[in-house]
Scaffold this active site. Structure first.
Site, PDB file in Angstrom:
ATOM      1  N   GLN A  27      -4.292  -1.402   9.708  1.00 59.52           N
ATOM      2  CA  GLN A  27      -4.216  -2.742   9.121  1.00 59.52           C
ATOM      3  C   GLN A  27      -4.784  -3.782  10.096  1.00 59.52           C
ATOM      4  O   GLN A  27      -4.407  -3.807  11.262  1.00 59.52           O
ATOM      5  CB  GLN A  27      -2.749  -3.075   8.785  1.00 59.52           C
ATOM      6  CG  GLN A  27      -2.573  -4.399   8.061  1.00 59.52           C
ATOM      7  CD  GLN A  27      -3.240  -4.424   6.683  1.00 59.52           C
ATOM      8  OE1 GLN A  27      -3.131  -3.480   5.906  1.00 59.52           O
ATOM      9  NE2 GLN A  27      -3.953  -5.512   6.394  1.00 59.52           N
ATOM     10  N   ASP A  75     -10.878   2.962   4.146  1.00 56.55           N
ATOM     11  CA  ASP A  75     -11.120   1.518   4.041  1.00 56.55           C
ATOM     12  C   ASP A  75     -12.617   1.220   3.916  1.00 56.55           C
ATOM     13  O   ASP A  75     -13.004   0.128   3.508  1.00 56.55           O
ATOM     14  CB  ASP A  75     -10.574   0.811   5.298  1.00 56.55           C
ATOM     15  CG  ASP A  75      -9.399  -0.095   4.993  1.00 56.55           C
ATOM     16  OD1 ASP A  75      -9.189  -0.413   3.806  1.00 56.55           O
ATOM     17  OD2 ASP A  75      -8.701  -0.494   5.943  1.00 56.55           O
ATOM     18  N   LYS A 132       0.848  -1.209   0.000  1.00 58.87           N
ATOM     19  CA  LYS A 132       0.000   0.000   0.000  1.00 58.87           C
ATOM     20  C   LYS A 132       0.882   1.257   0.000  1.00 58.87           C
ATOM     21  O   LYS A 132       0.623   2.204  -0.737  1.00 58.87           O
ATOM     22  CB  LYS A 132      -0.928  -0.015   1.225  1.00 58.87           C
ATOM     23  CG  LYS A 132      -2.028  -1.061   1.100  1.00 58.87           C
ATOM     24  CD  LYS A 132      -2.781  -1.303   2.400  1.00 58.87           C
ATOM     25  CE  LYS A 132      -3.734  -2.489   2.219  1.00 58.87           C
ATOM     26  NZ  LYS A 132      -4.395  -2.900   3.460  1.00 58.87           N
TER      27      LYS A 132
END
Ligand code: NDP
Length: 285
Positions: free
Chosen positions: A97, A120, A53
């Site tokens: 994460q 997200d 990412k």
């Protein structure tokens, strides 16, 4: 019949080059898109996802901030960091994460992220917006799957889509996105008897389970679009999906490979969401 392979890497490259141009234009106006990524603990798979990412940000003109913490970070300290990033005008998107260490409640953490920075798309507000058909951040993996399906050029409206897996982050939002595109949707899970009965009727199948090659050729309708979300590590260390790729390819019309299908698109859609967050922030400073 041999299916067309849907190349997620090629589609990602194409989308990312347009994103890099948008990022450059925003940067020239003093609004360089910024993504903060928080990694807690030493899970090796998470470390790889985070690295990819960050690299995608760097390659496309987004600023990235990586905050790494040991697994004993307290929940209070993590929430404090999120509050600081929420208040930072140079950070437009915040990603924590998953999975987090057991002593940290992922729901508390996700809900602590400012709704304007929830790139997200995991918060209750983002999920509610999707359910209500309102603007909002779409969860990156199902959003990427939609782009892969659209890239086939086949109609989605009126087609029967069967999704295997009903997780909050993949299966359920996938069902809503397909419903929004006017597909007729069936959502299957571990308590679904005779899974093949459902998948054999599908014009579009999305497999998001986490069981290697569980979707076999006998379970697929000839000509179907097959999207494989699964990532499974085999005994030899190689990755494979939830779809028995070599055999299903002989039956399906379109199929995504693993790796090189959904994975790169998930990261691309994270960049898309971060860009969207930046453009909104630039319009309403
Ligand atoms: P979860 O474990 O959260 O969900 C798995 C789902 O599969 C559950 O809904 C479960 O049903 C269902 N399931 C389990 N066994 C069966 C079965 N025998 N028949 C039908 N359904 C079954 O996983 P995720 O959604 O987070 O991820 C799924 C896969 O996708 C994993 O391999 C993951 O690594 C991968 N993934 C890949 C991404 C990418 O970028 N490529 C991103 C995110 C995930 P129930 O709800 O009843 O338990």
């Amino acid at each position: 019949m041999t299916a067309h392979t849907i190349d997620g890497l090629a589609l990602s490259r194409q989308l990312r080059s347009a994103l890099a141009q948008r990022a450059a234009a925003l940067t020239a106006r003093g609004h360089q898109p910024g993504l903060a990524v928080i990694l807690v603990g030493e899970d090796p798979a998470s470390a790889i996802y985070v690295r990819n990412k960050i690299r995608a940000c760097q390659d496309n003109g987004l600023r990235s901030v990586l905050e790494k913490y040991t697994a004993n970070l307290s929940q209070a300290a993590l929430l404090e960091r999120i509050a600081a990033l929420n208040a930072d005008p140079g950070v437009h998107g915040i990603l924590v994460q998953m999975p987090l260490p057991k002593h940290i409640d992922p729901h508390r953490v996700i809900e602590a992220i400012a709704s304007t920075k929830d790139v997200d798309g995991y918060s209750v507000l983002s999920a509610g917006a999707l359910l209500a058909g309102l603007d909002g951040f779409r969860p990156c993996t199902p959003y990427g799957c939609m782009k892969l399906i659209e890239s086939t050029g086949q109609a989605i409206a009126g087609r029967h889509a069967v999704i295997v897996g009903r997780s909050q982050t993949v299966g359920k939002p996938m069902a809503l996105l397909l419903l929004q595109a006017n597909a007729t949707v069936t959502l299957c899970h571990s308590a679904t008897p005779d899974l093949g009965y459902h998948t054999r009727q599908a014009d579009i199948v999305v497999a998001a389970v986490g069981r290697a090659r569980m979707l076999t050729a006998e379970m697929v309708k000839p000509g179907a679009i097959v999207i494989d979300v699964g990532i499974n590590r085999q005994a030899d260390g190689k990755l494979c999906g939830d779809v028995d790729f070599d055999r299903v390819k002989q039956v399906a019309g379109w199929i995504t490979p693993v790796p090189g299908g959904v994975g790169p698109m998930t990261i691309t859609m994270l960049l898309v969401n971060t860009m969207q967050a930046t453009e909104r922030s630039a319009a309403n400073p």
